[in-house]
Design a protein around this motif. Structure first.
Motif, PDB file in Angstrom:
ATOM      1  N   ASN A 232       0.833  -1.187   0.000  1.00  0.00           N
ATOM      2  CA  ASN A 232       0.000   0.000   0.000  1.00  0.00           C
ATOM      3  C   ASN A 232       0.873   1.245   0.000  1.00  0.00           C
ATOM      4  N   CYS A 233       0.400   2.282  -0.683  1.00  0.00           N
ATOM      5  CA  CYS A 233       1.127   3.536  -0.720  1.00  0.00           C
ATOM      6  C   CYS A 233       0.107   4.661  -0.778  1.00  0.00           C
ATOM      7  N   SER A 234       0.466   5.819  -0.279  1.00  0.00           N
ATOM      8  CA  SER A 234      -0.473   6.936  -0.274  1.00  0.00           C
ATOM      9  C   SER A 234      -0.851   7.301  -1.702  1.00  0.00           C
ATOM     10  N   ALA A 235      -2.145   7.544  -1.906  1.00  0.00           N
ATOM     11  CA  ALA A 235      -2.643   7.913  -3.231  1.00  0.00           C
ATOM     12  C   ALA A 235      -1.929   9.168  -3.723  1.00  0.00           C
ATOM     13  N   GLY A 236      -1.588   9.171  -5.003  1.00  0.00           N
ATOM     14  CA  GLY A 236      -0.864  10.290  -5.572  1.00  0.00           C
ATOM     15  C   GLY A 236       0.611  10.012  -5.785  1.00  0.00           C
ATOM     16  N   SER A 237       1.071   8.841  -5.359  1.00  0.00           N
ATOM     17  CA  SER A 237       2.462   8.460  -5.599  1.00  0.00           C
ATOM     18  C   SER A 237       2.640   8.052  -7.065  1.00  0.00           C
ATOM     19  N   ASP A 238       3.880   8.104  -7.529  1.00  0.00           N
ATOM     20  CA  ASP A 238       4.223   7.593  -8.854  1.00  0.00           C
ATOM     21  C   ASP A 238       5.006   6.294  -8.703  1.00  0.00           C
ATOM     22  N   TYR A 239       5.089   5.507  -9.787  1.00  0.00           N
ATOM     23  CA  TYR A 239       5.687   4.179  -9.685  1.00  0.00           C
ATOM     24  C   TYR A 239       6.624   3.894 -10.855  1.00  0.00           C
ATOM     25  N   THR A 240       7.617   3.059 -10.594  1.00  0.00           N
ATOM     26  CA  THR A 240       8.515   2.573 -11.647  1.00  0.00           C
ATOM     27  C   THR A 240       8.454   1.057 -11.679  1.00  0.00           C
ATOM     28  N   ILE A 241       8.149   0.511 -12.845  1.00  0.00           N
ATOM     29  CA  ILE A 241       8.227  -0.934 -13.073  1.00  0.00           C
ATOM     30  C   ILE A 241       9.540  -1.202 -13.789  1.00  0.00           C
TER      31      ILE A 241
END
Length: 253
Positions: A232-241
């Motif tokens: 889980n992460c706070s909404a509004g975070s960005d991600y790298t795959i």
């Protein structure tokens, strides 16, 4: 040589900038290929959610592409391997993760493939994300967040080299190209957690999922492993795959 490097840099910049302009205010999901070979990422929305762009792309080694997902978007990403596409029509096929023979995915895909799943802005508070082996495995994958307090999901082990013989996926030339999940390989209710095996109290780890979990503890390995293996992460975070993270010495771009 210098021109080749600069060309790669400008392609990276073009892909990133174009995606940013088309997806401002959305969650950025960066696709980063650190594999020593070309891959073809693809993605599909969950039912009721929109497709993001064309649904697929080509990424050579060390290239990136940014995809932007709208608020409350839900869906999956994966990497395809050994693809051959018509550069004009965008049709062809891939040895693993093929998506109905199209560069842009608009329907179901063919396992095995290591899957990344997102459920963004859940209850307007949290993003859920995980790496799943329920459709098998074809590539090492890691998911990191721009929020450094959030966990790292993934499977950074080479499961292809540890795949039980009965789960090995072969190409027409007799070469091993991936590792199937037991549900995909056998279709048995016991492994797919269906019918009398449906439910968290009736669906349990099996000998194959235990092996997968020992190699990839931060990935879901059987159906009701479910979101217990999610982060889980706070909404509004960005991600790298990151595809093939063990090939890269850095954790992110």
């Amino acid at each position: 040589m210098i021109m080749e490097v600069l060309g790669g840099f400008y392609l990276l910049l073009l892909l990133s900038s174009s995606s940013w302009m088309n997806g401002a205010q959305a969650t950025k999901i960066r696709l980063y290929n650190t594999c020593p070979f070309t891959i073809w990422p693809a993605w599909l929305p969950s039912d009721g959610h929109p497709q993001l762009g064309v649904g697929g792309c080509r990424l050579d080694s060390w290239q990136v592409m940014d995809v932007h997902a709208s608020t409350r978007w839900s869906g999956k990403f994966w990497g395809r391997t050994n693809c051959q596409f018509d550069t004009v029509l965008g049709t062809g096929c891939c040895e693993t993760g093929d998506c109905s023979g199209n560069l842009g995915c608009n329907s179901t895909f063919s396992p095995p493939a290591t899957i990344v799943e997102f459920d963004l802005h859940h209850n307007n508070v949290l993003d859920h994300y995980r790496v799943s082996l329920l459709a098998g495995y074809n590539l090492e994958v890691r998911v990191t967040s721009s929020n450094l307090g959030c966990g790292v999901a993934g499977c950074s082990a080479d499961l292809n080299s540890k795949c039980p013989p009965e789960l090995i996926a072969w190409n027409p030339r007799g070469m091993a190209v991936g590792c199937s999940s037991p549900c995909v390989a056998f279709g048995a209710d016991e492994f797919c957690c269906e019918k009398e095996h449906f439910g968290a109290d009736k669906c349990h780890p099996n000998v194959f999922s235990v092996l997968f979990k020992s190699c990839c503890p931060a990935a879901a390995t059987y159906p009701f492993d479910s979101w217990k293996s999610a982060w889980n992460c706070s909404a509004g975070s960005d991600y790298t795959i990151t595809f093939c993270p063990s090939s890269s010495s850095s954790s992110s771009l």
